[in-house]
Each structure stands twice: as C-alpha cells, then as structure tokens.
Design a protein around this motif. Structure first.
Motif, PDB file in Angstrom:
ATOM      1  N   ILE A 189     -54.151 134.491 -22.891  1.00  0.00           N
ATOM      2  CA  ILE A 189     -54.225 133.159 -22.306  1.00  0.00           C
ATOM      3  C   ILE A 189     -53.006 132.322 -22.654  1.00  0.00           C
ATOM      4  N   THR A 190     -52.785 131.291 -21.850  1.00  0.00           N
ATOM      5  CA  THR A 190     -51.896 130.203 -22.241  1.00  0.00           C
ATOM      6  C   THR A 190     -52.745 128.952 -22.409  1.00  0.00           C
ATOM      7  N   ALA A 191     -52.357 128.126 -23.346  1.00  0.00           N
ATOM      8  CA  ALA A 191     -53.047 126.855 -23.587  1.00  0.00           C
ATOM      9  C   ALA A 191     -52.079 125.918 -24.292  1.00  0.00           C
ATOM     10  N   GLY A 192     -52.462 124.627 -24.395  1.00  0.00           N
ATOM     11  CA  GLY A 192     -51.549 123.623 -24.901  1.00  0.00           C
ATOM     12  C   GLY A 192     -51.665 123.288 -26.369  1.00  0.00           C
ATOM     13  N   SER A 193     -52.540 123.977 -27.103  1.00  0.00           N
ATOM     14  CA  SER A 193     -52.650 123.733 -28.544  1.00  0.00           C
ATOM     15  C   SER A 193     -53.176 124.971 -29.246  1.00  0.00           C
ATOM     16  N   GLN A 194     -52.855 125.085 -30.528  1.00  0.00           N
ATOM     17  CA  GLN A 194     -53.317 126.230 -31.302  1.00  0.00           C
ATOM     18  C   GLN A 194     -54.827 126.184 -31.490  1.00  0.00           C
ATOM     19  N   ALA A 238     -60.002 128.852 -30.416  1.00  0.00           N
ATOM     20  CA  ALA A 238     -61.365 128.766 -29.876  1.00  0.00           C
ATOM     21  C   ALA A 238     -61.594 129.803 -28.789  1.00  0.00           C
ATOM     22  N   VAL A 239     -60.602 130.020 -27.928  1.00  0.00           N
ATOM     23  CA  VAL A 239     -60.773 130.984 -26.833  1.00  0.00           C
ATOM     24  C   VAL A 239     -60.664 132.421 -27.346  1.00  0.00           C
ATOM     25  N   LYS A 240     -59.959 132.621 -28.427  1.00  0.00           N
ATOM     26  CA  LYS A 240     -59.964 133.952 -29.046  1.00  0.00           C
ATOM     27  C   LYS A 240     -61.376 134.341 -29.457  1.00  0.00           C
ATOM     28  N   LYS A 241     -62.160 133.370 -29.901  1.00  0.00           N
ATOM     29  CA  LYS A 241     -63.543 133.660 -30.295  1.00  0.00           C
ATOM     30  C   LYS A 241     -64.390 134.078 -29.088  1.00  0.00           C
ATOM     31  N   ASN A 252     -49.016 129.225 -26.831  1.00  0.00           N
ATOM     32  CA  ASN A 252     -48.901 127.791 -26.634  1.00  0.00           C
ATOM     33  C   ASN A 252     -47.706 127.530 -25.726  1.00  0.00           C
ATOM     34  N   TYR A 253     -47.957 127.155 -24.489  1.00  0.00           N
ATOM     35  CA  TYR A 253     -46.883 126.989 -23.512  1.00  0.00           C
ATOM     36  C   TYR A 253     -45.953 125.835 -23.858  1.00  0.00           C
ATOM     37  N   LYS A 254     -46.394 124.937 -24.762  1.00  0.00           N
ATOM     38  CA  LYS A 254     -45.541 123.818 -25.175  1.00  0.00           C
ATOM     39  C   LYS A 254     -44.523 124.239 -26.225  1.00  0.00           C
ATOM     40  N   LEU A 264     -61.990 121.487 -23.854  1.00  0.00           N
ATOM     41  CA  LEU A 264     -62.092 122.936 -24.006  1.00  0.00           C
ATOM     42  C   LEU A 264     -63.373 123.349 -23.272  1.00  0.00           C
ATOM     43  N   GLY A 265     -63.234 123.930 -22.110  1.00  0.00           N
ATOM     44  CA  GLY A 265     -64.399 124.235 -21.294  1.00  0.00           C
ATOM     45  C   GLY A 265     -64.715 123.070 -20.370  1.00  0.00           C
ATOM     46  N   LYS A 266     -65.991 122.933 -20.020  1.00  0.00           N
ATOM     47  CA  LYS A 266     -66.405 122.036 -18.950  1.00  0.00           C
ATOM     48  C   LYS A 266     -66.818 120.645 -19.444  1.00  0.00           C
TER      49      LYS A 266
END
Length: 337
Positions: free
Chosen positions: A170-175, A180-183, A191-193, A323-325
């Motif tokens: 995945i890409t995301a904007g924070s560690q 969390a998504v690794k879980k 981290n794309y930033k 994070l999520g919906k």
C-alpha cells in the motif's frame, strides 16, 4: 423525511438537513428505513458539483446504507420481507431517513456486524471486489499495489487481495496508517510523502514490479506507476484525486512494459451489472465476514457522526485523516435542528 441537502455547490458549510418528500418504491424496488450511511469521495465531489449523479438517480448524497426494509414495491421477486435488516448499494439517496433501492442491490448483513459497520461495506467493498477480480483479474501469488491503502476501498482491497492469495502493498500518508493496514494484511507500506513508492515497490519485488496497481490518484502518479508495473501488469485507474493531466511519454513507457491500462467506475454502471456484482459478492465474499472464521474480513470504521453533523464529517474527510470509513448515523443521528 429529512435528507442531507445543499442549495448551491461549495464547501461543507453549505450542507444542511431539509424536509423532502419520502420516496415510494417502484417496480422491483424496496424502501429502506436508513440506519446509517457511509461517506464516500463521490459525496464530496458531488457537493462541489464535480461529480453528478447518473441519470435517474436521486440527487441526495449517499451511495451505501444499512437499515431495515420498510416497504416492498410491486413486482419484487426476492426474499426480502418488511422489517428485515439489510445493507445496500445506491447510485444516490442514502443520506436520508428513507432510501429506495433496487431489490437486486440489497444484501444481508453478516452475522456479528452492527448496522453502523454494515453501512461501511457496500460501495467500498463492491468497488474493491470489482477492481481486483472483474477488472484486475488478480491471481494467487501476484503482487498488488494499492494506493490510498488506508481508505475504505483500500482497507477492503488489502483484505480481499489476501483472501485471493495475492500480496498487497500500500501507499499511505503516515507511518501510523501504514502500521494499521499491515495488521489487516498488507505485506508492506510506503509513505508517499517521504519516499518513492515506485522504487520501494521494485525493491520489495526484487525488480519484478507490481502485477496489479489499484490507482485512485491518476495524473500525478502515472510515471511512477508505469515504472513499478510488472511486465504484462494491469494498472486499474478508478479515480483522479491527483489530477487528470498527463505530461510525458506515457504510451511508449506503457508499451515497453506490455502494460494494460484499465479504467473503471461503479456508480454509473447499469442495474444488470450491479445486480451481477452484488450477487457474486454475496456468494463469494460475504461468508468470509463471519466473525468466527480465522482472518475474518471486517469493515474498518474510522469515525461515526450523527446525520445532523454531516458538514463536520465532510470537513474531516477532506483533511485525509481517516483510516477506513466515516459513517453517518441516520436513525439516531437527527436530533433537534
């Protein structure tokens, strides 16, 4: 009934609750008393007049809901009865006390999930299912790069990729979001930033690249996407959050990879397509939400707002902190206006 409304396009402060006519189900339709409705980027874009509902769809925001069947329209042939809980995919109209739904777009709520959790499933998970399987044709053992991996679609795609035996990145904007998504099953996150996700993907795959890329960003990511796309890879574009313009030799670079560029939207699909998608998802995926299964699928709910705070929910989504919906509670979220 009360529904989310705006008189003119603009920022979230234009949103308010308005009394409008309660809809009546037509042939093959069901009236749902809405308990909750999740927020989507499409709602934000529609509020800005940048994404209009398909012809014939409700102008009210809201593409996914949960609730109880309130009325069965004529010519319905399905198993639904008044009072049954259900969740549904909509082309519009979900952010209101009642919504009309084609009966073929209704789904049972998995055992153990609340109505609030169920509202976070239909649009996000059907989109991820469609992108991975119908469009991306993902196979076991393949690597899937999922942009916006901490979003509703992203967190669903990670879990569905794992279920298919694929390896999600995945890409995301924070560690914090990455961890969390690794879980949820992501093998790695970038981290794309702070780093070049393309180089990181190539390093993770030992130079092979990603077999499938799920991309809601578009223009600003095209060069890095092509650079880390595997030979004969499938790049699935379903959003343009990073712009629509492309500057450079996209076609020659894509051709060199023998790459496949697919584009996909769900909201504008016809009823037959959505019916088949809902049916396939209900049969193949819904059983895996059973909470007694190992690695059971689960919708990720970041935050819940009462419907009367819809403007605040839109503001929060635009900050990209979730994070999520983000879910709007309708049945208990009206309060005094």
């Amino acid at each position: 009934m009360l529904a989310v409304y705006f008189d003119q396009p603009g920022d979230p402060s234009n949103l308010y609750l308005k009394e409008v006519a309660k809809p009546e189900p037509g042939p093959g339709e069901v009236l749902l008393k809405v308990a909750a409705s999740a927020l989507n980027r499409a709602d934000v874009l529609q509020r800005r007049a940048q994404y209009h509902p398909p012809e014939g769809a409700s102008n009210i925001l809201g593409l996914e809901v949960s609730g109880h069947v309130a009325k069965i329209g004529p010519s319905c042939q399905g198993p639904w009865k008044e009072g049954q809980p259900a969740m549904a995919l909509l082309a519009g109209g979900g952010q209101a006390e009642y919504a009309v739904v084609p009966e073929v777009c209704l789904m049972p709520i998995p055992s153990g999930l609340t109505l609030t959790q169920a509202a976070a499933i239909p649009e996000a998970w059907l989109t991820a299912f469609q992108l991975l399987h119908l469009v991306g044709q993902v196979k076991a053992g393949e690597t899937v790069l999922i942009h916006a991996g901490s979003s509703g679609v992203g967190t669903a795609a990670v879990q569905l990729a794992r279920l298919a035996g694929a390896i999600p990145l995945i890409t995301a904007g924070s560690q914090d979001k990455i961890e969390a998504v690794k879980k949820l099953g992501a093998a790695a996150g970038f981290n794309y930033k702070e780093e070049d996700f393309s180089a990181a993907t190539l390093e993770f795959t030992k130079g092979a690249g990603a077999n499938v890329i799920l991309d809601c960003i578009g223009g600003s990511y095209w060069e890095k996407n092509v650079a880390c796309l595997a030979l004969d890879g499938r790049w699935v574009l379903y959003g343009l959050l990073g712009g629509a313009e492309v500057h450079g030799e996209l076609l020659s670079k894509l051709l060199a990879k023998r790459g496949n560029l697919f584009t996909s939207l769900l909201r504008s699909r016809d009823k037959k397509y959505k019916a088949e998608l809902v049916s396939a998802f209900t049969q193949q995926i819904l059983p895996h939400f059973a909470q007694d299964k190992p690695r059971a699928l689960r919708p990720v709910v970041d935050s819940v707002y009462p419907l009367k705070q819809v403007a605040e929910a839109h503001e929060y989504m635009e900050q990209n902190k979730n994070l999520g919906k983000i879910v709007l509670e309708v049945a208990s979220g009206l309060g005094s206006q």
